[in-house]
Design a protein around this motif. Structure first.
Motif, mmCIF file in Angstrom:
data_model
loop_
_atom_site.group_PDB
_atom_site.id
_atom_site.type_symbol
_atom_site.label_atom_id
_atom_site.label_comp_id
_atom_site.label_asym_id
_atom_site.label_seq_id
_atom_site.Cartn_x
_atom_site.Cartn_y
_atom_site.Cartn_z
ATOM 1 N N VAL A 1 52.957 18.544 34.340
ATOM 2 C CA VAL A 1 52.507 17.857 33.123
ATOM 3 C C VAL A 1 50.984 17.809 33.089
ATOM 4 O O VAL A 1 50.338 17.474 34.076
ATOM 5 N N ASN A 2 50.406 18.194 31.975
ATOM 6 C CA ASN A 2 48.942 18.082 31.859
ATOM 7 C C ASN A 2 48.595 17.290 30.613
ATOM 8 O O ASN A 2 49.457 16.799 29.912
ATOM 9 N N LYS A 3 47.315 17.140 30.359
ATOM 10 C CA LYS A 3 46.893 16.193 29.339
ATOM 11 C C LYS A 3 47.416 16.506 27.941
ATOM 12 O O LYS A 3 47.800 15.608 27.220
ATOM 13 N N ALA B 1 53.553 3.307 20.895
ATOM 14 C CA ALA B 1 53.973 4.041 19.696
ATOM 15 C C ALA B 1 55.476 3.942 19.426
ATOM 16 O O ALA B 1 55.930 4.203 18.329
ATOM 17 N N GLN B 2 56.268 3.534 20.414
ATOM 18 C CA GLN B 2 57.709 3.491 20.192
ATOM 19 C C GLN B 2 58.175 2.210 19.511
ATOM 20 O O GLN B 2 59.369 2.052 19.242
ATOM 21 N N ALA C 1 54.090 14.763 24.804
ATOM 22 C CA ALA C 1 55.119 13.843 25.289
ATOM 23 C C ALA C 1 55.077 12.555 24.479
ATOM 24 O O ALA C 1 56.105 11.980 24.141
ATOM 25 N N GLU C 2 53.897 12.115 24.137
ATOM 26 C CA GLU C 2 53.803 10.881 23.370
ATOM 27 C C GLU C 2 54.405 11.047 21.994
ATOM 28 O O GLU C 2 55.095 10.171 21.500
ATOM 29 N N MET D 1 60.593 9.736 34.233
ATOM 30 C CA MET D 1 61.584 9.566 33.183
ATOM 31 C C MET D 1 62.570 10.728 33.152
ATOM 32 O O MET D 1 63.670 10.608 32.602
ATOM 33 N N VAL E 1 55.940 9.582 32.890
ATOM 34 C CA VAL E 1 56.685 10.602 32.138
ATOM 35 C C VAL E 1 57.489 11.501 33.082
ATOM 36 O O VAL E 1 58.635 11.865 32.800
ATOM 37 N N GLU E 2 56.915 11.818 34.230
ATOM 38 C CA GLU E 2 57.651 12.662 35.191
ATOM 39 C C GLU E 2 58.877 11.957 35.729
ATOM 40 O O GLU E 2 59.942 12.546 35.897
ATOM 41 N N LEU F 1 57.866 10.956 22.472
ATOM 42 C CA LEU F 1 58.274 9.583 22.713
ATOM 43 C C LEU F 1 58.451 8.851 21.397
ATOM 44 O O LEU F 1 59.399 8.109 21.204
ATOM 45 N N GLU F 2 57.520 9.060 20.489
ATOM 46 C CA GLU F 2 57.639 8.382 19.215
ATOM 47 C C GLU F 2 58.891 8.846 18.495
ATOM 48 O O GLU F 2 59.504 8.083 17.754
ATOM 49 N N ALA G 1 62.253 10.094 22.315
ATOM 50 C CA ALA G 1 62.535 10.632 23.642
ATOM 51 C C ALA G 1 62.351 9.613 24.749
ATOM 52 O O ALA G 1 62.314 9.960 25.911
ATOM 53 N N ILE H 1 50.803 15.493 27.755
ATOM 54 C CA ILE H 1 50.958 14.052 27.605
ATOM 55 C C ILE H 1 50.970 13.703 26.121
ATOM 56 O O ILE H 1 51.803 12.949 25.658
ATOM 57 N N GLN H 2 50.060 14.300 25.374
ATOM 58 C CA GLN H 2 50.039 13.972 23.946
ATOM 59 C C GLN H 2 51.312 14.462 23.264
ATOM 60 O O GLN H 2 51.877 13.787 22.423
ATOM 61 N N GLU I 1 48.281 9.346 35.374
ATOM 62 C CA GLU I 1 48.887 8.969 34.101
ATOM 63 C C GLU I 1 50.141 9.756 33.772
ATOM 64 O O GLU I 1 50.815 9.439 32.797
ATOM 65 N N ASN I 2 50.469 10.734 34.605
ATOM 66 C CA ASN I 2 51.674 11.513 34.369
ATOM 67 C C ASN I 2 52.903 10.960 35.063
ATOM 68 O O ASN I 2 54.029 11.378 34.776
ATOM 69 N N THR J 1 55.231 3.782 25.774
ATOM 70 C CA THR J 1 54.077 3.827 24.895
ATOM 71 C C THR J 1 54.224 2.789 23.786
ATOM 72 O O THR J 1 55.325 2.508 23.332
#
Lengths: 365, 365, 365
Positions: free
Chosen positions: A2-4, C60-61, A10-11, C164, C161-162, A14-15, A18, A7-8, C157-158, C58
């Protein structure tokens, strides 16, 4: 990885929902049919009561009958995970992990909490009297006043035996140096018995077990071999796969004792020679030597392409490295996750016995 | 000393049944007759209720009457160790041990668990806001939201007083630098009173107490002397044995205050001069200075050959070093193990009072 | 600053009765009228049940409706702090704080204990399998066996998510690097709604919120802005006050998304320009970058002389440094202590939902 920007992404995912997860355990993780074991082993409370004034120091102290009763109680717990929440009410565990560990510590603490007990943790040796030069004898005498049970993991393999000198509450050896790890072995054999309950009766065919590692240097293997010898009449052979680097594969007298108790042991250096014949493959690459990790047997790896026999199961005490590839996780060979899951229940069973609370969970008193 | 071949011998012994242990406490460990104290002190709830909005910062805040009621409640707990399992139900302790300790921390945590409470531990100062430059005032305000009681041990002897500025829940000083250790002193005097309950009445003969150590530098001794002064009418003399190395044996005004309160204090440098006359010998060799252990009085040791008076008792807050030889453990002089055991019960009593839960354990409301 | 002679004075004061404390919370600390919120929001259990198979990763959810139900449940808990002591009975939390924290960890652990649950803590990353090279996937699979809920704070910060990927129990992101801190934002907005419940209805006037900090680098601000956007119709403007040092104030797309959701965002470098107009001032100077503290915006400080609007409230996630002076503590602008206090109740509400125990606390099922 996972990289930056992931992450976005993923976010955003997530919204979109997920963050959901599936709480059910996949079937492929070896559901381990505890109910079968529960039915096949008649309950004998007296056998368990013999544990009520015993420390748990070595696999060698367990005879077959005691193992079966422990497995039966574990199976009862695993079949009814929410039923027994109070057997250890009012009991305090002293959880002393001087050698780093999360897996074994959480396994014990979870087992104790599930049964309603309280816990005090010591995870830093430097805060204890040991750092002040206090004797292990005095520490044992101190523990007598504060708890009902001690669980100890220590690099120093003498600690548990020294503390037994003064302890008037039971202590469980949760791993001492390269010496023993009895409860891990209990979890391992519990898993094997859930897979093939017939082993208890002495299967005429006999299963073939392959163990990758060095018995003289790995405490999980030392303890496991001892417990396997209790079921020697159902085991056709045990093959030790090593990398030919270690001079003494067995400690003095270790192999002789196991053979005396009925195990037929062979040693090989090539896993590929015999893998396709094996029913149970046990791998364990990491060995703790003092405070360093000594990696043994880096050449021995399993993955989904390995020529495994149909129906063969893989066990690994975890944490794993490259030796056990994740491609095996979704195959029926994966019984290592079931092994970890069962470990909580076998510890629940053992803890109930040594704290003399079995009367609260037996079918018949 | 256990070595590798001993381990194998120990294992063979283990197989032969040597994992057994004896759960009963030996008589020789000063059973400390709590029932006697329970009978001799009439219960007075109002006295205990005065503790309900107090911090426990210094031994100086305890008058004789409060001590007797605390000891009575401790004796009730010690006489009925399994009866009172719910007084602290729903209460949370914040266990903050910034200065390394296992003994005192486990003693407090065990006491709190025995009474049914929950615990949150902080054992590493570097994870707290202090490391981020947060004021102790703000940390106190934070603790107000999270728990019902704080137990604090800190090298920095000002921490407890600074936190008292903002705390609206009680804090117990579990040892601050070289300053005070009030609950250890409570445990010490509780032990002495269990040994000779008549002290409460003001014994005309008077006992002789010898304390090995330096009052200006050892918090256990500072707190102990203050509490002993409440029973000055039953103490013929207190002899301080020091090694003649420390310039100021007493802090400014310390000796004067104790003498004003009735203690007759003498100082000597030779333990052998008076040992045979002493009824209570209190030793404590280690002193915490900042984060180092400063060892004082290495020349003062007791063992089974020391010329102790018949019936004399030895106290030591533990951990011990060479100053208190294990040869004394099996003699009737050993009241230091009873002292450690009683420490849990006196803390149970104190914690019940400061959390305002005494109404759950009094005989009469 | 307390010094040694002050300690002796303090001790004399202690003897004179100064160990007393006042258990009642001062009125000036923004009592935060939870009962108002409780009355104004009708209970809708179905909305909360949607959280029952969700991770909390997040801000955002969260949609507005879910927020209101969470705030209602928090208000119920805050209005009746002693009533609900058993909803989490039998549930185990795995409290994994790999990045140092005391405040957030104790807030979560206190919430879980208040509801009757049990806790296992991991505070040292080096004791975990991660140190042995274990994958986060495997650690998640391990956690599935040991607990019912994971709370994770990690510099990396990963991690959340990992994990999950393999978790079959819910995980709460308690702060991941500079990315998100959703539960802090929930506590922040809960506080704002207790202060002005009318915000829920979409106030025609609209409040003005000023945030001191950098949204691209501070997880508390990132999460807060997202939640504020759910109430955009009641917010006249959000002013970001920064020190002009950071190149990118917002992450790619961050500002656009917030404006799309209705927030009207302005940026300034001078707090004095607009302070007198602001209804809510949110400050937060410290930002975690890897394992170091990076201090941003040292030039922005508030104290009792700052030209604050009458009735304006100050929020700060704490720990605070010089940017928030103690002279403000006793003023009606101090809602940061109420913010910390409310954080326990909002976490109680969230934890009840993700463990599927809301049926134990709803008014109507």
């Amino acid at each position: 990885m996972v990289n930056k920007s992931n992450i976005q992404e993923a976010e955003l995912a997530l919204e979109a929902g997920a963050v959901e997860f599936e709480p059910e355990t996949p079937d492929v993780y070896g559901d381990a049919h505890p109910k079968d074991l529960l039915r096949k082993i008649p309950e004998e409370h007296d056998v368990l009561k013999e544990l009520s004034n015993k420390h748990i120091a070595t696999a060698a102290q367990f005879e077959k009958q005691t193992l079966l009763q422990l497995f039966r109680l574990s199976a009862k717990y695993e079949s009814n995970p929410d039923r027994f929440s109070t057997p250890l009410k009012g009991k305090i565990m002293i959880s002393a992990f001087y050698e780093p560990s999360t897996r074994t510590r959480l396994s014990f603490e979870s087992a104790w909490h599930r049964l309603g007990g309280d816990i005090m943790s010591i995870t830093d040796r430097s805060t204890t009297g040991i750092a002040k030069g206090e004797s292990l004898y005095d520490i044992g005498e101190m523990f007598n006043n504060y708890g009902d049970c001690v669980v100890l993991r220590d690099n120093d393999e003498n600690s548990v035996v020294e503390m037994m000198e003064s302890l008037r509450i039971p202590i469980i050896n949760a791993g001492n140096g390269t010496d023993e790890h009895p409860t891990q072995a209990l979890a391992d054999v519990y898993t094997i018995l859930k897979w093939r309950p017939e082993i208890m009766m002495g299967d005429s065919q006999g299963i073939k077990i392959c163990i990758v590692g060095v018995p003289s240097k790995m405490r999980t293997i030392r303890s496991l071999l001892t417990l396997l010898s209790r079921f020697a009449d159902a085991i056709a052979e045990v093959v030790i796969i090593h990398d030919g680097q270690t001079e003494e594969l067995f400690s003095p007298g270790q192999k002789e004792k196991l053979e005396e108790d009925g195990l037929k042991i062979h040693t090989k250096t090539m896993l590929s020679d015999c893998l396709h014949e094996m029913d149970v493959i046990y791998i364990n690459t990491i060995s703790w030597v003092d405070d360093d990790i000594e990696t043994i047997g880096e050449g021995f790896k399993l993955n989904a392409s390995s020529p495994l026999k149909k129906g063969a199961i893989i066990l690994h005490p975890l944490a794993r490295g490259d030796e056990l590839d994740t491609s095996l996780d979704e195959t029926p060979h994966n019984w290592y996750f079931a092994q970890a899951r069962g470990a909580v229940f076998i510890r629940m069973a053992l803890l109930t016995c040594i704290t003399r609370r079995t009367d609260r969970v037996m079918d018949v008193l």
